[in-house]
Scaffold this motif. Sequence first.
Motif, mmCIF file in Angstrom:
data_model
loop_
_atom_site.group_PDB
_atom_site.id
_atom_site.type_symbol
_atom_site.label_atom_id
_atom_site.label_comp_id
_atom_site.label_asym_id
_atom_site.label_seq_id
_atom_site.Cartn_x
_atom_site.Cartn_y
_atom_site.Cartn_z
ATOM 1 N N CYS A 1 -6.556 4.215 -9.024
ATOM 2 C CA CYS A 1 -7.956 4.317 -8.610
ATOM 3 C C CYS A 1 -8.149 3.537 -7.311
ATOM 4 O O CYS A 1 -7.932 2.318 -7.275
ATOM 5 C CB CYS A 1 -8.878 3.759 -9.689
ATOM 6 S SG CYS A 1 -8.867 4.719 -11.217
ATOM 7 N N ASP A 2 -8.582 4.222 -6.278
ATOM 8 C CA ASP A 2 -8.665 3.597 -4.951
ATOM 9 C C ASP A 2 -9.945 2.778 -4.783
ATOM 10 O O ASP A 2 -10.791 3.057 -3.945
ATOM 11 C CB ASP A 2 -8.525 4.632 -3.838
ATOM 12 C CG ASP A 2 -9.525 5.765 -3.941
ATOM 13 O OD1 ASP A 2 -10.026 6.018 -5.056
ATOM 14 O OD2 ASP A 2 -9.806 6.411 -2.920
ATOM 15 N N TYR B 1 -4.615 3.913 4.543
ATOM 16 C CA TYR B 1 -3.923 4.575 3.439
ATOM 17 C C TYR B 1 -4.892 5.320 2.527
ATOM 18 O O TYR B 1 -4.559 6.363 1.973
ATOM 19 C CB TYR B 1 -3.147 3.539 2.615
ATOM 20 C CG TYR B 1 -1.873 3.054 3.255
ATOM 21 C CD1 TYR B 1 -0.647 3.652 2.948
ATOM 22 C CD2 TYR B 1 -1.889 2.012 4.174
ATOM 23 C CE1 TYR B 1 0.530 3.208 3.527
ATOM 24 C CE2 TYR B 1 -0.707 1.557 4.763
ATOM 25 C CZ TYR B 1 0.499 2.166 4.440
ATOM 26 O OH TYR B 1 1.662 1.732 5.026
ATOM 27 N N TYR B 2 -6.067 4.758 2.345
ATOM 28 C CA TYR B 2 -7.077 5.327 1.449
ATOM 29 C C TYR B 2 -8.409 5.448 2.207
ATOM 30 O O TYR B 2 -9.262 4.567 2.117
ATOM 31 C CB TYR B 2 -7.269 4.445 0.216
ATOM 32 C CG TYR B 2 -6.084 4.339 -0.695
ATOM 33 C CD1 TYR B 2 -5.840 5.313 -1.669
ATOM 34 C CD2 TYR B 2 -5.202 3.256 -0.608
ATOM 35 C CE1 TYR B 2 -4.751 5.209 -2.524
ATOM 36 C CE2 TYR B 2 -4.111 3.154 -1.464
ATOM 37 C CZ TYR B 2 -3.891 4.131 -2.409
ATOM 38 O OH TYR B 2 -2.818 4.030 -3.255
ATOM 39 N N LYS C 1 0.506 3.938 -2.961
ATOM 40 C CA LYS C 1 0.121 5.319 -2.653
ATOM 41 C C LYS C 1 0.940 6.328 -3.456
ATOM 42 O O LYS C 1 0.474 7.445 -3.712
ATOM 43 C CB LYS C 1 0.319 5.565 -1.154
ATOM 44 C CG LYS C 1 -0.282 6.853 -0.642
ATOM 45 C CD LYS C 1 -1.797 6.798 -0.600
ATOM 46 C CE LYS C 1 -2.372 8.072 0.014
ATOM 47 N NZ LYS C 1 -3.845 8.079 -0.019
ATOM 48 N N ALA D 1 -11.559 4.870 0.135
ATOM 49 C CA ALA D 1 -11.497 3.764 -0.821
ATOM 50 C C ALA D 1 -12.850 3.090 -0.985
ATOM 51 O O ALA D 1 -13.582 2.879 -0.014
ATOM 52 C CB ALA D 1 -10.464 2.732 -0.356
ATOM 53 N N ILE E 1 -6.211 -1.002 4.423
ATOM 54 C CA ILE E 1 -6.479 -0.227 3.211
ATOM 55 C C ILE E 1 -7.004 1.154 3.563
ATOM 56 O O ILE E 1 -6.544 2.174 3.022
ATOM 57 C CB ILE E 1 -7.492 -0.967 2.309
ATOM 58 C CG1 ILE E 1 -6.859 -2.213 1.687
ATOM 59 C CG2 ILE E 1 -8.014 -0.040 1.207
ATOM 60 C CD1 ILE E 1 -7.846 -3.100 0.957
ATOM 61 N N LEU F 1 0.820 -1.210 0.000
ATOM 62 C CA LEU F 1 0.000 0.000 0.000
ATOM 63 C C LEU F 1 0.857 1.264 0.000
ATOM 64 O O LEU F 1 0.479 2.271 -0.615
ATOM 65 C CB LEU F 1 -0.931 -0.013 1.214
ATOM 66 C CG LEU F 1 -2.030 -1.082 1.168
ATOM 67 C CD1 LEU F 1 -2.700 -1.221 2.520
ATOM 68 C CD2 LEU F 1 -3.071 -0.758 0.100
ATOM 69 N N ASN G 1 -13.033 5.778 -6.961
ATOM 70 C CA ASN G 1 -13.414 4.742 -6.001
ATOM 71 C C ASN G 1 -14.686 4.003 -6.407
ATOM 72 O O ASN G 1 -15.344 3.370 -5.590
ATOM 73 C CB ASN G 1 -13.518 5.305 -4.581
ATOM 74 C CG ASN G 1 -14.395 6.535 -4.484
ATOM 75 O OD1 ASN G 1 -15.111 6.891 -5.420
ATOM 76 N ND2 ASN G 1 -14.343 7.202 -3.344
#
Length: 430
Positions: free
Chosen positions: A248-249, A285-286, A242, A289, A282, A238, A391
């Motif tokens: 695309c998350d 980090y996002y 990043k 998402a 996940i 990840l 997303n």
Amino acid sequence: MKVKIKTLGCKVNFVESLALEERLRKAGFEIADSDEEICDVFILNSCSVTNESDKKSRQALSRNRKINPDNYSVIMGCYSQVSKDELLENKNVNLVVGNKDKLDISYLMTLDKDKGEKVYDISKYREFEDLPLHGTGEKTRGFIKIEDGCDNFCSYCIIPYARGRVRSRSIESIKKEASSLGETAKEIVITGIEVASYGKDLKDATLIDAIEAVHAAAPNVRIRLSSLEISVITDDFLRRLKSISRFCDQFHLSLQSGSDNVLKAMNRKYNKETFKKKVDLIRSYYPSAGITTDIIVGFPGETEADHESTVQYLKDLKLSRIHIFPYSIRKGTKAADMEQVDGNIKIRRKNELEKLGEELQEEFKNSLLNKEEEVLIEERTKGFFTGYTRNYVKAEISCDEYPDLKLNSVINTMLVEEKGEKKWIVCSAK
């Protein structure tokens, strides 16, 4: 000579059919646009994930024969690979081709009407078979197949027998195709049968290396991943992901059940706790998402308590979208011989999860209110331009309000609420 290609099943089949079509066009063949067209050759790229999938293939072969009683009929793909003998007896088939050498079109030079087959023992092959694509045509999205095969052997799945062991594409080959696709595509989807296993048969490459290779070759194109097993989700993965600005998350993680008992019976390699930790990682980090999943309802032996466990687990996870499939027997798998769940119970459980899925999808969409989101415009239908955010939320933008928008363009949008109704507005076009 006119050829019709019909594709059933997964994205990988779709990509392989596009590569086959590209090769046929270069060889001088005309490609039929409609199933109803009279054609000289019919090619069915088949799916065999369930018994119902096999049935759909047989129906497609039968339909072709009614429309084109004298044409040359070819079936290739997963159904061919696992059911060669059955298909050789099918009166609607001239040639049976497995999952190897799909792009070998030499048979079209003779069209021998006698029964024939080109099905090899797929388990013996360890090299990835390149099926290169050099463009997207009029499509906004390109696909790169980077891997084939699966080593997981889930108890309900025939795919390891249909596709063979994991075989990974070289980084150089991936770069070359990404560079070509990047000339026309605005988004590239990285796909395969079990993408998370990419590189396990190579000495010096993993999935994140493949993703970085696509980004290096096509830096101005959005990158999206197809379905993933959670084993690949780590801090290092990840962290490196990043740094890819056009990623695309959206993460499609195949859960299949929210019951540890059922997961064990499925021969999945994780439990609920492990899956939840990966989802949380996940989101660290996002935060925005889109995390989507597949659920099989009514798996053999699934009790009411197992089903309730799945319902509560999905409520807690708060995923953005759920794809729900009633368990369907696949002959040749371990699950086919297990104690089956009554069909009416499957339907009820499916309906319950579909309702929950709609609620979770709406909840996730609402979380985007008043936030700027990038959208790739893909279609114009019924008064709206439509496309997806990074997303993976579908955006519908009024053609009347924004008549100058163009297909295959990337724009910044925002979901707003006016007088109790939600609508997408355009912030800027790129």
